[in-house]
Scaffold this motif. Structure first.
Motif, PDB file in Angstrom:
ATOM      1  N   GLY A 243       7.616 -70.338  -9.708  1.00 43.16           N
ATOM      2  CA  GLY A 243       8.875 -69.595  -9.757  1.00 43.16           C
ATOM      3  C   GLY A 243       9.202 -69.002 -11.126  1.00 43.16           C
ATOM      4  O   GLY A 243      10.332 -68.457 -11.426  1.00 43.16           O
ATOM      5  N   THR A 244       8.360 -69.094 -12.405  1.00 38.53           N
ATOM      6  CA  THR A 244       8.588 -68.358 -13.580  1.00 38.53           C
ATOM      7  C   THR A 244       7.583 -67.242 -13.692  1.00 38.53           C
ATOM      8  O   THR A 244       6.437 -67.185 -13.069  1.00 38.53           O
ATOM      9  CB  THR A 244       8.158 -69.555 -14.710  1.00 38.53           C
ATOM     10  OG1 THR A 244       6.742 -69.951 -14.671  1.00 38.53           O
ATOM     11  CG2 THR A 244       8.988 -70.797 -14.710  1.00 38.53           C
ATOM     12  N   TYR A 245       8.276 -66.264 -14.251  1.00 37.78           N
ATOM     13  CA  TYR A 245       7.420 -64.955 -14.004  1.00 37.78           C
ATOM     14  C   TYR A 245       7.745 -64.154 -15.557  1.00 37.78           C
ATOM     15  O   TYR A 245       8.570 -64.490 -16.120  1.00 37.78           O
ATOM     16  CB  TYR A 245       8.157 -64.019 -12.994  1.00 37.78           C
ATOM     17  CG  TYR A 245       7.638 -64.311 -11.693  1.00 37.78           C
ATOM     18  CD1 TYR A 245       6.593 -63.858 -11.025  1.00 37.78           C
ATOM     19  CD2 TYR A 245       8.459 -65.430 -11.133  1.00 37.78           C
ATOM     20  CE1 TYR A 245       6.196 -64.074  -9.825  1.00 37.78           C
ATOM     21  CE2 TYR A 245       8.090 -65.735  -9.725  1.00 37.78           C
ATOM     22  CZ  TYR A 245       6.818 -65.036  -8.866  1.00 37.78           C
ATOM     23  OH  TYR A 245       6.794 -65.598  -7.964  1.00 37.78           O
ATOM     24  N   ARG A 246       6.839 -63.391 -15.923  1.00 31.92           N
ATOM     25  CA  ARG A 246       6.881 -62.308 -16.734  1.00 31.92           C
ATOM     26  C   ARG A 246       6.810 -61.247 -16.255  1.00 31.92           C
ATOM     27  O   ARG A 246       6.523 -60.658 -15.183  1.00 31.92           O
ATOM     28  CB  ARG A 246       5.678 -62.488 -18.071  1.00 31.92           C
ATOM     29  CG  ARG A 246       4.199 -62.497 -17.423  1.00 31.92           C
ATOM     30  CD  ARG A 246       3.433 -62.337 -18.546  1.00 31.92           C
ATOM     31  NE  ARG A 246       3.304 -63.759 -19.231  1.00 31.92           N
ATOM     32  CZ  ARG A 246       2.431 -64.736 -19.107  1.00 31.92           C
ATOM     33  NH1 ARG A 246       1.467 -64.407 -18.224  1.00 31.92           N
ATOM     34  NH2 ARG A 246       2.507 -65.886 -19.830  1.00 31.92           N
ATOM     35  N   PHE A 247       7.614 -60.200 -17.375  1.00 30.22           N
ATOM     36  CA  PHE A 247       7.625 -58.725 -16.525  1.00 30.22           C
ATOM     37  C   PHE A 247       7.103 -58.031 -17.741  1.00 30.22           C
ATOM     38  O   PHE A 247       7.323 -57.868 -18.816  1.00 30.22           O
ATOM     39  CB  PHE A 247       9.261 -58.613 -16.370  1.00 30.22           C
ATOM     40  CG  PHE A 247       9.796 -59.511 -15.327  1.00 30.22           C
ATOM     41  CD1 PHE A 247       9.979 -58.813 -14.160  1.00 30.22           C
ATOM     42  CD2 PHE A 247      10.146 -60.786 -15.813  1.00 30.22           C
ATOM     43  CE1 PHE A 247      10.558 -59.635 -13.144  1.00 30.22           C
ATOM     44  CE2 PHE A 247      10.981 -61.428 -14.725  1.00 30.22           C
ATOM     45  CZ  PHE A 247      10.767 -61.129 -13.440  1.00 30.22           C
ATOM     46  N   PHE A 248       6.309 -56.895 -17.185  1.00 27.18           N
ATOM     47  CA  PHE A 248       5.692 -55.701 -18.085  1.00 27.18           C
ATOM     48  C   PHE A 248       6.435 -54.465 -17.752  1.00 27.18           C
ATOM     49  O   PHE A 248       6.744 -54.053 -16.586  1.00 27.18           O
ATOM     50  CB  PHE A 248       4.197 -55.488 -17.287  1.00 27.18           C
ATOM     51  CG  PHE A 248       3.375 -56.576 -17.876  1.00 27.18           C
ATOM     52  CD1 PHE A 248       2.539 -56.761 -18.491  1.00 27.18           C
ATOM     53  CD2 PHE A 248       3.286 -57.954 -16.971  1.00 27.18           C
ATOM     54  CE1 PHE A 248       1.792 -57.666 -19.020  1.00 27.18           C
ATOM     55  CE2 PHE A 248       2.352 -58.834 -17.100  1.00 27.18           C
ATOM     56  CZ  PHE A 248       1.744 -58.828 -18.059  1.00 27.18           C
ATOM     57  N   VAL A 249       7.113 -54.060 -18.831  1.00 29.23           N
ATOM     58  CA  VAL A 249       7.864 -52.789 -18.927  1.00 29.23           C
ATOM     59  C   VAL A 249       7.431 -51.772 -19.747  1.00 29.23           C
ATOM     60  O   VAL A 249       7.111 -52.020 -20.786  1.00 29.23           O
ATOM     61  CB  VAL A 249       9.274 -53.191 -19.472  1.00 29.23           C
ATOM     62  CG1 VAL A 249      10.363 -52.158 -19.221  1.00 29.23           C
ATOM     63  CG2 VAL A 249      10.070 -54.362 -18.297  1.00 29.23           C
ATOM     64  N   ASP A 250       7.338 -50.675 -19.046  1.00 31.05           N
ATOM     65  CA  ASP A 250       7.115 -49.425 -19.749  1.00 31.05           C
ATOM     66  C   ASP A 250       8.268 -48.639 -19.916  1.00 31.05           C
ATOM     67  O   ASP A 250       9.112 -48.533 -18.889  1.00 31.05           O
ATOM     68  CB  ASP A 250       5.831 -48.399 -19.058  1.00 31.05           C
ATOM     69  CG  ASP A 250       4.457 -49.280 -19.338  1.00 31.05           C
ATOM     70  OD1 ASP A 250       4.549 -50.363 -19.777  1.00 31.05           O
ATOM     71  OD2 ASP A 250       3.328 -48.458 -18.833  1.00 31.05           O
ATOM     72  N   CYS A 251       8.631 -48.047 -21.011  1.00 34.77           N
ATOM     73  CA  CYS A 251       9.731 -46.858 -20.984  1.00 34.77           C
ATOM     74  C   CYS A 251       9.570 -45.795 -21.761  1.00 34.77           C
ATOM     75  O   CYS A 251       8.535 -45.782 -22.598  1.00 34.77           O
ATOM     76  CB  CYS A 251      10.963 -47.802 -21.745  1.00 34.77           C
ATOM     77  SG  CYS A 251      11.042 -47.968 -23.391  1.00 34.77           S
ATOM     78  N   ALA A 252      10.161 -44.631 -21.337  1.00 37.24           N
ATOM     79  CA  ALA A 252       9.945 -43.354 -22.195  1.00 37.24           C
ATOM     80  C   ALA A 252      10.708 -43.625 -23.622  1.00 37.24           C
ATOM     81  O   ALA A 252      11.484 -44.160 -23.674  1.00 37.24           O
ATOM     82  CB  ALA A 252      10.506 -42.282 -21.529  1.00 37.24           C
ATOM     83  N   GLY A 253       9.543 -43.095 -24.621  1.00 38.45           N
ATOM     84  CA  GLY A 253      10.182 -43.017 -25.866  1.00 38.45           C
ATOM     85  C   GLY A 253       9.337 -44.023 -26.777  1.00 38.45           C
ATOM     86  O   GLY A 253       8.230 -44.430 -26.043  1.00 38.45           O
ATOM     87  N   HIS A 254       9.700 -44.114 -28.209  1.00 37.48           N
ATOM     88  CA  HIS A 254       8.774 -44.769 -29.024  1.00 37.48           C
ATOM     89  C   HIS A 254       9.748 -45.474 -29.693  1.00 37.48           C
ATOM     90  O   HIS A 254      10.774 -45.458 -29.889  1.00 37.48           O
ATOM     91  CB  HIS A 254       8.304 -43.407 -29.853  1.00 37.48           C
ATOM     92  CG  HIS A 254       7.309 -43.862 -30.841  1.00 37.48           C
ATOM     93  ND1 HIS A 254       7.400 -44.509 -32.020  1.00 37.48           N
ATOM     94  CD2 HIS A 254       5.941 -43.506 -30.821  1.00 37.48           C
ATOM     95  CE1 HIS A 254       6.397 -44.662 -32.580  1.00 37.48           C
ATOM     96  NE2 HIS A 254       5.412 -43.989 -32.012  1.00 37.48           N
ATOM     97  N   ILE A 255       8.771 -46.613 -30.424  1.00 40.63           N
ATOM     98  CA  ILE A 255       9.560 -47.684 -31.017  1.00 40.63           C
ATOM     99  C   ILE A 255      10.478 -47.162 -32.430  1.00 40.63           C
ATOM    100  O   ILE A 255      11.319 -47.616 -32.810  1.00 40.63           O
ATOM    101  CB  ILE A 255       8.564 -48.766 -31.573  1.00 40.63           C
ATOM    102  CG1 ILE A 255       9.483 -50.005 -32.175  1.00 40.63           C
ATOM    103  CG2 ILE A 255       7.729 -48.192 -32.841  1.00 40.63           C
ATOM    104  CD1 ILE A 255       8.455 -51.119 -32.319  1.00 40.63           C
ATOM    105  N   GLU A 256       9.906 -45.875 -32.655  1.00 33.55           N
ATOM    106  CA  GLU A 256      10.835 -45.150 -33.745  1.00 33.55           C
ATOM    107  C   GLU A 256      12.175 -44.369 -33.346  1.00 33.55           C
ATOM    108  O   GLU A 256      13.055 -44.041 -34.090  1.00 33.55           O
ATOM    109  CB  GLU A 256       9.825 -44.029 -34.665  1.00 33.55           C
ATOM    110  CG  GLU A 256       8.844 -44.889 -35.388  1.00 33.55           C
ATOM    111  CD  GLU A 256       7.931 -43.616 -36.182  1.00 33.55           C
ATOM    112  OE1 GLU A 256       8.258 -42.499 -36.021  1.00 33.55           O
ATOM    113  OE2 GLU A 256       7.030 -44.038 -36.798  1.00 33.55           O
TER     114      GLU A 256
END
Length: 310
Positions: A243-256
């Motif tokens: 019941g424990t999960y990790r989530f992979f997330v991509d987003c538009a944009g840059h850490i800057e």
């Protein structure tokens, strides 16, 4: 001479992606100079582990299919062990080649080897064209061709490159259930300074929110309130507790980008977060660019600097 590991053996789409990275000058652009030595690995996790161990300077692995979605072995391998960093991506249009042994035809083939992810992309074609062929699982697309060369099966769902390498006859080419199918591949290195933003970038993180009600929606709201465009989200079990999960997330944009940096900082305060990288998208697009820093934050910056009349 940089050593680049890839999901092999020779003849896979992943090797084609590596060749595309070489052709585009991406390997040189990330500071790996000289003729590339290609190092075949048995799986995406094995390719990434070669980077962690120092046996390879970088790795090329598949991450996402337009038909099948995420590639779970790659996701899991990026989330565990020492942190690695994604520095580039490329995309390849995918269509398969059916290879056969000597004197084998589509009608006479009784067995066919296929990598499971490939099989799911050609099921309709197989059912209509080779309905009586018994499918056997292969370790990779090129591995399926090697099964034919070894006489284990009559035919294989594979690649044209693998057929050429093993001198196997082509029984059918351009096989795919959905025209225009594409697969995205990553170039992964040990952690390094993030390359400057280009304005068409992607940022990826792994989140492990507490297993409490409402935690995930609250976490994703950090993106929503900043109008940051999510381009990919996938859950995977942590394999530590049911019941424990990790989530992979991509987003538009840059850490800057200030708003992306704000969101990542907010996540880091609340939960374990693994930064996987910020890099240019393969297509020059990839969602809406994060909006510039808003007028309220700019107001605060001006006040701190002694500027502004209100």
């Amino acid at each position: 001479m940089p050593r680049i590991a890839y999901f092999g053996p020779s003849g896979t789409f992943t090797e084609m992606a590596l060749a595309q990275f070489e052709k585009l000058g991406t390997i040189e652009a990330v500071g790996l100079h000289g003729a590339v030595e290609r190092v075949s690995a048995a799986s995406p996790p094995a390719a990434l582990e070669a980077v962690r161990s120092g046996a390879a300077d970088a790795a090329v692995v598949p991450i996402e299919s337009s038909i099948e979605g995420a590639v779970p072995p790659t996701l899991d391998a990026l989330s565990e062990g020492r942190r690695l960093q994604i520095v580039a991506e490329t995309e390849i249009e995918v269509a398969f080649t059916v290879l056969g042994g000597p004197s084998v035809t589509l009608e006479s083939a009784r067995t066919i080897s296929a990598y499971p992810i490939a099989l799911n992309q050609v099921r309709q074609w197989l059912q209509s064209t080779m309905p009586d062929a018994v499918v056997q699982s292969a370790s990779s697309n090129a591995g399926a061709a090697e099964d034919v060369a070894a006489g284990i099966v009559d035919s294989a769902i594979s690649t044209r490159l693998a057929g050429e390498r093993l001198s196997l006859p082509t029984l059918a080419d351009g096989v795919i259930d959905v025209e225009g199918a594409r697969t995205r591949f990553l170039l992964v290195t040990p952690p390094r300074p993030v390359a400057p933003r280009t304005g068409a970038d992607r940022t990826a993180v792994v989140l492990e929110p507490p297993n409490d009600p409402g935690t995930l929606p609250a976490a994703l709201a950090e993106f929503g309130i900043r109008n940051i465009d999510l381009t990919f989200i996938e859950s995977r079990p942590t394999r530590s507790q049911l019941g424990t999960y990790r989530f992979f997330v991509d987003c538009a944009g840059h850490i800057e980008d200030p708003l992306v940096a704000e969101a990542l900082t907010a996540f880091h305060r609340k939960m374990p977060l693994r930064f996987l990288g910020s890099w240019p998208t393969a297509t020059g697009t990839g969602g809406s660019v994060p909006p510039p820093i808003d007028e309220h934050v700019q107001w605060l910056t001006d006040i701190r600097a002694g500027r502004g009349d209100l």
